[in-house]
Design an enzyme around this catalytic site. Structure first.
Site, PDB file in Angstrom:
ATOM      1  CG  HIS A   1      19.463  68.070   0.460  1.00 34.90           C
ATOM      2  ND1 HIS A   1      18.650  67.602   1.458  1.00 34.90           N
ATOM      3  CD2 HIS A   1      20.665  68.286   1.034  1.00 34.90           C
ATOM      4  CE1 HIS A   1      19.328  67.527   2.582  1.00 34.90           C
ATOM      5  NE2 HIS A   1      20.559  67.930   2.352  1.00 34.90           N
ATOM      6  CB  CYS A   2      20.476  73.928   0.106  1.00 32.10           C
ATOM      7  SG  CYS A   2      21.798  75.148   0.112  1.00 32.10           S
ATOM      8  N   PRO A   3      23.085  71.627   0.875  1.00 29.09           N
ATOM      9  CG  PRO A   3      25.098  70.936  -0.052  1.00 29.09           C
ATOM     10  CD  PRO A   3      23.721  71.351  -0.405  1.00 29.09           C
TER      11      PRO A   3
ATOM     12  N   GLY B   1      21.624  72.914   5.097  1.00 25.23           N
ATOM     13  CA  GLY B   1      21.369  71.741   5.924  1.00 25.23           C
ATOM     14  C   GLY B   1      19.948  71.252   5.860  1.00 25.23           C
ATOM     15  CG  ASN B   2      15.657  71.530   5.815  1.00 26.57           C
ATOM     16  OD1 ASN B   2      15.335  70.376   5.536  1.00 26.57           O
ATOM     17  ND2 ASN B   2      14.861  72.341   6.486  1.00 26.57           N
TER      18      ASN B   2
END
Lengths: 468, 143
Positions: free
Chosen positions: A187-189, A192-193
């Site tokens: 999950h890549c902050p 954002g997804n």
């Protein structure tokens, strides 16, 4: 506490609303709802379901802002000098790279990463039945793993308690988005997804192009300052003449290390057909012995691996965000829901008002679909060990905030992720002709009925305490 | 009113019958394939050969959709060069095959499964997890 975020149930609404639900005039007034509005995961949807994003997406504007600001400063302050002294290709190349970076970033952020829709009640029943016939006791929770052979190698499939299914291989449950994602990478902050099967290629092109962009801007700014310091009297004066270049230098310098490192790492993953998740967990890194636990998904050829990951066919989104919820589900669901309410009332009154919110939420995470199990205490232990790598403590506030937000909106919005299989199991069997995810079915009944029903099923102690 | 009641009745009776789920077969990796094992609940309803033929055709169609061929490669490169805007006007190869699959399932339902009181559900509606076969009771229709 959390009670104030829920609206108090009006007992009269319970008796009145079933009648109003059957009122054909009211049925016509209700506009057809799309499936994204009833989505059980923690995602946000834009453009009427066309774009999807994780709920916690605060860092995405920062990423975009950094890229846009740095590139803007570059075009505004460095390019005129460089065009004059070198060549006009520099802003052209910069422009192309910038557009590519932004397009890849937006594509990564707003594409469905490969979310698996949750199992329907019938599927869950079928799995439970199979496990019960093979096991001995009926109250044992479903076994958490199933072993299968992939390319002559043993792979364990885990059971996802939230999505109520055995996860396909390479699928993982993202606790931030509360979804099972196929070929889950991470999950890549920044984006954002989640990064999964469907948007990995966009993510990869984003980081590669961003590496090129930052390196390009860095090189150009260094060239600019060098040329300027030769033209004027020293580097200090050059910096004074063009202060924006220092800002760009600093930003690029710090980004380059991380972005280049990330690009290198992901290039390695692509070439060996691994995901970040598998690499970090060391699933195939030869714990038992070098030969036995190799990666069963690799094609043993770097080019084929790259082609498979980056240029393979694009699978469609499985969650059908823009499909319509069938409106004729409203009447049978409402009719059976009204029958559900009385049985729930005495049970909840007796048991729930003394329990804390956390216990209820924990129990709901693990109560099987046979209904609310106030006595389901044995089931809380698997929760602590297994579920979606999220501690119950973290599950509670996010769930409550998610639930309260949805209820506070007073619309027939997607119910809380935990709610559907628990409260409406009986109506599900009757509606099995359509057999869509019960989460979607909940959205169909009239607002007042579902609102009170949502509160009932979701937090019985929360819903009923005001009445006491 | 009486009509609606009996329709619901029929639905309820029909739904009560049974559902069989054909699970995915992961022995070749993560490609979308379904198990061809003949479920015991269908023994009295349909011929084993026909059932296996249906599942095998579906497996072949899904394999075609996910094939790493030159066509998908060219499509991917073209999409990358046009910043993926080409998909606004063109369907992906996968989507085209999915339409073929939907048509095939409908045709199978009409010709083979519905006369025997069975209904195949397109796996895409179940997130490509299972093929759901609904078994309807015969007695509700004869009353």
């Amino acid at each position: 506490m959390k009670n104030c975020e829920y609206q108090q149930i009006d007992p009269r609404a319970l008796s009145v609303s079933p009648l109003s639900a059957q009122n054909p005039a009211e049925k016509k007034v209700q506009r057809p709802r799309r499936k994204w509005e009833a989505f059980p995961g923690k995602n946000r949807f834009f453009c009427d379901g066309r774009l999807i994003l994780a709920r916690q997406n605060g860092i995405l504007p920062l990423t975009l802002g950094l890229i846009v600001v740095t590139s803007g400063l570059f075009f505004a302050f460095d390019c005129p000098f460089l065009v004059e002294h070198l060549t006009v290709c520099i802003p052209v190349i910069g422009g192309v790279l910038f557009l590519f970076v932004v397009a890849s970033l937006l594509r990564t952020s707003f594409t469905d990463p490969g979310i698996l829709p949750r199992a329907t009640a019938d599927e869950t029943a079928d799995i439970e039945r199979q496990i019960d016939t093979s096991g001995s006791s009926t109250y044992r929770p479903p076994p958490r793993t199933k072993e299968i052979l992939i390319n002559q190698q043993v792979v364990k499939l885990k059971y996802c308690f939230t999505c109520k299914m055995f996860r396909p291989p390479r699928t993982s449950h993202c606790s931030l988005c509360d979804n099972c994602v196929e070929r889950f990478d991470h999950h890549c902050p920044w984006v954002g997804n989640c990064v999964g099967k469907r948007n990995y290629r966009y993510f990869y092109s984003f980081i590669i192009s961003l590496s090129f962009l930052t390196s390009f801007i860095f090189a150009c700014v260094i060239t600019h300052i060098t040329l300027r310091s030769q033209a004027s009297k020293g580097i200090v004066q050059a910096i004074q003449e063009s202060p924006a270049s220092v800002v760009e230098l600093v930003i690029c310098f710090f980004s380059i290390w991380s972005i280049l490192g990330l690009s290198g790492f992901h290039t390695f993953l692509v070439a060996s057909n691994l995901t970040t998740n598998e690499d970090i967990k060391g699933s195939w890194s030869g714990k038992r012995g070098a030969e036995e636990s190799g990666n069963p998904y690799t094609y043993s050829n770097i080019i084929t691996n790259c082609c498979a990951t980056l240029c393979g066919p694009m699978p469609p989104s499985l969650i059908d965000r823009r499909g319509f919820l069938p409106p004729d589900e409203a009447i049978p669901a409402a009719a059976t829901s009204e029958m559900e309410l009385p049985p729930f009332t005495p049970k909840s009154d007796a048991n729930m008002c003394t329990q804390s919110t956390k216990d209820v939420l924990e129990r709901m995470l693990h109560s099987d679909f046979h209904g609310l199990c106030p006595s389901g205490n044995p089931k809380t232990s698997p929760l602590v060990q297994e579920v979606s790598s999220s501690a119950p403590a973290t599950a509670e506030p996010s769930l409550s905030s998610g639930c309260s937000r949805q209820l506070a909106r007073q619309a027939v919005v997607g119910p809380c992720p935990l709610l559907p299989p628990v409260a409406f199991s009986k109506s599900d069997r009757r509606d099995s002709l359509h057999s869509i995810n019960p989460a979607f079915r909940l959205a169909s009944p009239s607002p007042t009925l579902s609102h009170s029903a949502l509160v009932l099923g979701d937090g019985p102690d929360i819903g009923f305490i005001p009445q006491h | 009113m009486a009509e609606t009641h009996s329709l619901q009745d029929m639905r309820q009776q029909a739904a009560v019958a049974a559902k069989v789920f054909i699970q995915r077969d992961y022995s070749n990796g993560t490609m979308c394939q379904f198990q061809t094992k003949f479920p015991s609940e269908l023994e009295t309803k349909i011929d084993k050969q026909q059932f296996e033929e249906t599942i095998r055709t579906l497996n072949n169609l899904y394999a075609e959709a996910e094939k790493l061929g030159s066509q998908s490669f060219i499509e991917g490169c073209l999409a990358c060069l046009t910043a993926y805007t080409v998909f606004l006007c063109m369907e992906t190869h996968y989507e085209k095959v999915l339409k073929k699959i939907a048509k095939y399932i409908q045709e199978q339902n009409d010709k083979i499964y519905a006369p025997r009181g069975l209904l195949l559900t397109d796996p895409i509606e179940r997130g490509l997890r299972v093929i759901e076969i609904t078994i309807y009771e015969d007695r509700s229709f004869s009353r």
